[in-house]
Write an enzyme that holds these catalytic residues in place. Structure first.
Site, PDB file in Angstrom:
ATOM      1  N   GLY A  67      -5.629  -4.114  -2.541  1.00 38.24           N
ATOM      2  CA  GLY A  67      -4.655  -3.936  -3.626  1.00 38.24           C
ATOM      3  C   GLY A  67      -3.929  -2.610  -3.523  1.00 38.24           C
ATOM      4  O   GLY A  67      -4.387  -1.666  -2.892  1.00 38.24           O
ATOM      5  N   LYS A  98     -13.932  -4.596   9.782  1.00 34.00           N
ATOM      6  CA  LYS A  98     -14.441  -3.521   8.916  1.00 34.00           C
ATOM      7  C   LYS A  98     -15.855  -3.135   9.316  1.00 34.00           C
ATOM      8  O   LYS A  98     -16.210  -1.945   9.322  1.00 34.00           O
ATOM      9  CB  LYS A  98     -14.381  -3.965   7.452  1.00 34.00           C
ATOM     10  CG  LYS A  98     -12.941  -4.168   6.967  1.00 34.00           C
ATOM     11  CD  LYS A  98     -12.900  -4.904   5.642  1.00 34.00           C
ATOM     12  CE  LYS A  98     -11.478  -5.150   5.168  1.00 34.00           C
ATOM     13  NZ  LYS A  98     -11.404  -6.110   4.064  1.00 34.00           N
ATOM     14  N   GLU A 101      -4.085 -14.945   0.906  1.00 31.76           N
ATOM     15  CA  GLU A 101      -2.745 -14.926   1.509  1.00 31.76           C
ATOM     16  C   GLU A 101      -2.299 -16.359   1.794  1.00 31.76           C
ATOM     17  O   GLU A 101      -3.143 -17.263   1.868  1.00 31.76           O
ATOM     18  CB  GLU A 101      -2.810 -14.202   2.867  1.00 31.76           C
ATOM     19  CG  GLU A 101      -3.523 -12.891   2.830  1.00 31.76           C
ATOM     20  CD  GLU A 101      -2.570 -11.728   2.919  1.00 31.76           C
ATOM     21  OE1 GLU A 101      -1.372 -11.955   3.103  1.00 31.76           O
ATOM     22  OE2 GLU A 101      -3.051 -10.594   2.784  1.00 31.76           O
ATOM     23  N   ILE A 133     -12.986   2.013  -2.025  1.00 29.54           N
ATOM     24  CA  ILE A 133     -14.377   2.505  -1.925  1.00 29.54           C
ATOM     25  C   ILE A 133     -14.445   3.585  -0.836  1.00 29.54           C
ATOM     26  O   ILE A 133     -14.076   3.321   0.313  1.00 29.54           O
ATOM     27  CB  ILE A 133     -15.348   1.360  -1.556  1.00 29.54           C
ATOM     28  CG1 ILE A 133     -15.206   0.191  -2.535  1.00 29.54           C
ATOM     29  CG2 ILE A 133     -16.787   1.871  -1.502  1.00 29.54           C
ATOM     30  CD1 ILE A 133     -16.041  -1.033  -2.174  1.00 29.54           C
ATOM     31  N   LYS A 136      -7.068  -1.520   9.793  1.00 29.29           N
ATOM     32  CA  LYS A 136      -8.430  -1.775  10.310  1.00 29.29           C
ATOM     33  C   LYS A 136      -8.411  -2.356  11.718  1.00 29.29           C
ATOM     34  O   LYS A 136      -9.265  -2.023  12.538  1.00 29.29           O
ATOM     35  CB  LYS A 136      -9.224  -2.682   9.379  1.00 29.29           C
ATOM     36  CG  LYS A 136      -8.556  -3.996   9.129  1.00 29.29           C
ATOM     37  CD  LYS A 136      -9.203  -4.805   8.046  1.00 29.29           C
ATOM     38  CE  LYS A 136      -8.284  -5.932   7.660  1.00 29.29           C
ATOM     39  NZ  LYS A 136      -7.372  -5.621   6.581  1.00 29.29           N
ATOM     40  N   VAL A 191       0.842  -1.208   0.000  1.00 31.92           N
ATOM     41  CA  VAL A 191       0.000   0.000   0.000  1.00 31.92           C
ATOM     42  C   VAL A 191       0.877   1.258   0.000  1.00 31.92           C
ATOM     43  O   VAL A 191       0.577   2.244  -0.685  1.00 31.92           O
ATOM     44  CB  VAL A 191      -0.978  -0.012   1.201  1.00 31.92           C
ATOM     45  CG1 VAL A 191      -1.827   1.255   1.215  1.00 31.92           C
ATOM     46  CG2 VAL A 191      -1.886  -1.236   1.140  1.00 31.92           C
TER      47      VAL A 191
END
Ligand code: HSE
Length: 437
Positions: A302, A205, A190, A136, A105, A14
């Site tokens: 991603g 989340k 993963e 999003i 998170k 990221v």
């Protein structure tokens, strides 16, 4: 032109996405902001690997404290992940008057209360758009776009790995284990996918979403969760026969002074908009009392999508910073504790429709024994299918119920599973209502 100095903790996937956006969209960002974002330092234990982005090597350091203690750094971006070290650095950064952007998170879902209090105490901003559903902009939507609304319900697909696995199982009739190994090979899962498939990632989340929707931090540990590892192609097939598909849903609803919050695989009607959310995509369906239903759809993970969320937070904070404003919007979008006190509804009080798959011997009277127990526990049957006829072994008897209370369901299944005509533990899935039923 004004400058906003940024320090990045964690130069992984990221972090690389964030740097790529700052380089590629530099002109656009300056045009939007009227200021320059300067990436002053990047801390990571690995400062030698080539990430494919062009950076001045002198900005790299292995010492995170160089960023935390740098008086010129205005914003610290935390992309280390995990809780312990990340928490330490984020708190220290805020104590030194720095704003924080995080994609973490677990950090927000488990330590949100403490972090928001610290941000208030030191009058700094903390932003966490990238912590939920990658690209999003759901946090921004709940904090600002939908802030005129009482949020009545949220139904969401928040874990891309699970959604990918369920999509492949549905479309190719493969088993969970078969798809999981394909997903690992293709990079959709993963090497250790536990937190994705056991519902923990989605619960983290959802905890963040409901904290924003209802204005107080909710701990993810309090959210009921089940994963997808028990889903088998047989149940996906029956779901299709009844007009549903199976999805890992994160659900939150407000009713009678309570909030219902749960993550589990669920039957979703094929004509529901979430039924068409496939592969590794995420979607959040939010119902506001005035806006009505809204849908947020996109890539939940991603380098590029998550990097996009991080940089949008950076822009938001930078805009305030150059105007000399802080905390224009408080982290959960509520400036004080909401007047409406809502407590979390215990899972055994939840009311929903159910799917049961009983493994029963094929003999006269078996169905009446099962339905007798259900009836005694206030559970009304909506439809039944029995497939095949076997004189030896068991057959699947599959049922959909009308709305029933979870507690009554658990009591019934305990009794049913003890019947001598029932040969295996009954399979249960919760069912989202079809419109018009
Ligand atoms: N592992 C998550 C998913 C993405 O599969 O959706 C990061 O939150």
């Amino acid at each position: 032109m004004p400058r906003v100095n940024v320090g990045l903790l964690g130069f992984g996937t990221v972090g690389t996405g964030m740097v790529e956006i700052l380089i590629n969209n530099r002109q656009l960002i300056e045009d939007r902001l009227g200021a320059e974002i300067v990436l002053k330092k990047i801390a990571d234990l690995d400062i030698v690997s080539d990430r494919g982005v062009k950076i001045d090597p002198t900005v790299l350091t292995t010492d995170a404290m160089e960023i935390v203690n740098d008086p010129e750094i205005d914003v610290v971006v935390e992309l280390i992940g995990g809780c312990d070290q990340a928490m330490e650095y984020v708190v220290m950064a805020m104590e030194r008057g720095k704003h924080v952007v995080t994609a973490n998170k677990a950090l927000i879902a488990e330590h949100g209360k403490q972090l928001f209090e610290t941000a208030e105490q030191y009058n700094v901003d903390i932003a966490f758009e990238a912590s939920v559903a990658g690209g999003i902009p759901i946090i921004g939507a709940l904090r600002e776009g939908l802030s005129a609304n009482q949020i009545k319900a949220v139904s969401a697909i928040l874990n891309g790995t699970s959604n990918y696995i369920l999509t492949r199982m549905t479309e190719e009739g493969l088993s969970f284990d078969e798809v999981l190994s394909i997903a690992k090979r293709l990079g959709y899962a993963e090497a250790d996918p536990t937190l994705d498939i056991d519902g923990s990632d989605a619960a983290h989340k959802l905890a963040i979403i409901i904290s924003l929707a209802f204005g107080r931090p909710f701990n993810y540990e309090d959210i009921y969760r089940e994963g997808i590892d028990n889903v088998c192609p047989e149940d996906i097939g029956f779901a299709g026969e009844f007009g549903y598909c199976l999805k890992l849903l994160a659900i939150a609803r407000e009713a009678d002074g309570h909030i219902e919050a749960r993550v589990h695989p669920a039957f979703v009607p094929l004509d529901h908009i979430l039924a068409n959310v496939k592969e590794a995509y995420n979607a959040i369906y939010v119902e506001g009392d005035f806006a009505g239903p809204t849908l947020f759809y996109g890539l939940g993970a991603g380098r590029r999508p998550t990097g996009s969320a991080v940089v949008s937070d950076l822009l938001d904070i930078a805009r305030n910073h150059i105007k000399g404003i802080t905390r224009r919007v408080s982290p959960l979008s509520f400036s004080r504790s909401p007047a409406k006190e809502l407590s979390l509804k215990p899972m055994n009080q939840v009311i929903t429709e159910y799917y049961f798959r009983f493994s029963a011997v094929d003999r006269p009277g078996v169905l009446s024994k099962i339905s007798g127990i259900l009836g005694q526990n206030n559970i009304s049957i909506a439809s039944v299918i029995q497939k095949g006829r076997r004189t030896h072994g068991s057959v699947p008897v599959v049922m959909l119920t009308h709305e029933a209370k979870e507690n009554d369901v658990r009591k019934s299944l305990e009794l049913i599973d003890r019947l001598d005509v029932v040969t295996e533990k009954t399979v249960l899935f919760r069912v989202e209502k079809k419109t018009g039923t």
